[in-house]
Write a protein that holds these residues in place. Sequence first.
Motif, PDB file in Angstrom:
ATOM      1  N   ARG A  45       0.501  -1.787  -0.373  1.00  8.72           N
ATOM      2  CA  ARG A  45      -0.001  -0.205  -0.386  1.00  8.72           C
ATOM      3  C   ARG A  45       0.715   1.357  -0.226  1.00  8.72           C
ATOM      4  N   VAL A  46       0.593   2.195  -1.029  1.00  8.61           N
ATOM      5  CA  VAL A  46       1.566   3.145  -1.517  1.00  8.61           C
ATOM      6  C   VAL A  46       0.695   5.180  -0.804  1.00  8.61           C
ATOM      7  N   ALA A  53       5.787  16.048   3.576  1.00  8.21           N
ATOM      8  CA  ALA A  53       6.083  14.933   4.274  1.00  8.21           C
ATOM      9  C   ALA A  53       6.263  13.768   3.928  1.00  8.21           C
ATOM     10  N   PRO A  54       7.032  12.773   4.647  1.00  2.00           N
ATOM     11  CA  PRO A  54       7.326  11.125   3.636  1.00  2.00           C
ATOM     12  C   PRO A  54       6.201   9.856   3.289  1.00  2.00           C
ATOM     13  N   ARG A  55       6.861   9.685   2.198  1.00  2.00           N
ATOM     14  CA  ARG A  55       5.640   8.884   1.596  1.00  2.00           C
ATOM     15  C   ARG A  55       6.002   7.584   2.177  1.00  2.00           C
ATOM     16  N   LEU A  56       4.730   6.692   2.495  1.00  2.00           N
ATOM     17  CA  LEU A  56       5.069   5.378   3.148  1.00  2.00           C
ATOM     18  C   LEU A  56       4.704   4.045   2.266  1.00  2.00           C
ATOM     19  N   VAL A  57       5.408   3.015   2.201  1.00  2.00           N
ATOM     20  CA  VAL A  57       5.282   1.926   1.477  1.00  2.00           C
ATOM     21  C   VAL A  57       5.147   1.139   2.326  1.00  2.00           C
ATOM     22  N   THR A  58       3.387   0.452   3.145  1.00  2.00           N
ATOM     23  CA  THR A  58       3.229  -0.640   3.664  1.00  2.00           C
ATOM     24  C   THR A  58       3.422  -2.176   3.270  1.00  2.00           C
ATOM     25  N   ASP A  84      -1.798   8.452  -8.482  1.00  2.00           N
ATOM     26  CA  ASP A  84      -2.048   8.409  -7.796  1.00  2.00           C
ATOM     27  C   ASP A  84      -3.675   9.177  -8.239  1.00  2.00           C
ATOM     28  N   SER A  85      -4.504   8.627  -6.985  1.00  2.00           N
ATOM     29  CA  SER A  85      -5.535   8.596  -7.012  1.00  2.00           C
ATOM     30  C   SER A  85      -5.829  10.600  -7.561  1.00  2.00           C
TER      31      SER A  85
END
Length: 339
Positions: A45-46, A53-58, A84-85
């Motif tokens: 999940r991106v 702000a930092p982006r997260l890859v979960t 991206d949406s």
Amino acid sequence: MIPVTFFDGRSSRAHPATLAVEAQQAVLRDDSGAELRRAPLSDVRVSERVRRAPRLVTFADGAFCEITDHAAFDHLLAATGHRDSLVARAQNSWRLAGLAVAGLVAVLVLGYYVLLPWGAGIMARTVPPEVEAHLGKLTLASLDNGMVKPTQLPPAEQQRIRSAFAALKRPRDAGHDYQILFRQGGEIGANALALPGGTIVVTDELVSLAGTGAGMMGVLAHEAGHVANRHGMQQVIQGSALAALSAYLFGDISTVLAGVPAAILTLRYSRDHEREADAFAIEVMQRNGLPPAALAEVLVRLDNRRGAASDAEPERGQDFMSTHPQTQARIDALRRAGK
């Protein structure tokens, strides 16, 4: 590959690592090159991009990595076909955000000027006749509570006006029982008020100005047009939109009805409502062989009287011309209808 900060999800300790995409899989490695995670792109999940702000890859097990190099990460995502949406892109685009605000403003304007009157009209027509009649009585009581005084018109003159109006051929309106009442105007001066349920209050001052003939019949027909089309109820509902919506959804109209008397006595009809009431009056007058221009002449006299009063000493309260906005177009339309 791009540099990231890895968190295993079990502790708060940060681990430097790198993220790459290989064969449609996200691959996470530590500084020594050892593989920490490998998962199909569809399983990760991106997070949305939010400025700096930092982006997260979960990952599926809760482990995640933070990415601060937005340019490199955008390039990596583009290579995978990720997009991206629209909402996420709008949040980071002044142009899309501006378009969204403009769209919201357009919806609000459309709702206020089109949807709200339309909905209020529907709701006004659903008010039961007995409820409307009760509201008329409450409004009359409020009117008599210091705003007006008992009429000074001779009973014979009152009856002459009532009889003439009762004899008029009018469009069928089964929901309303019309009656004409007279009061000395006081604060409201030369005026006529259409109350919910069909009561029309006419002031002595208006009778003095309009007389008891065709002009007065035109005024009464105009007020009957407001009653028949439930303009007063519609204006009240529009003015209390939130309470009215709650009443419509949940069936409790007490919050709306409580404020009706005061609202009726201070309402100002819209131009559309005035045109509809004028059209009703024209139809009634033509059916009965009366010249619609007679109503136009009453409006002219009222306007001249109001102008003279404002030059000398402004009248208190609201007269007919303030509660029934007058335009030259209305007068011209009434005069043309008589030709």
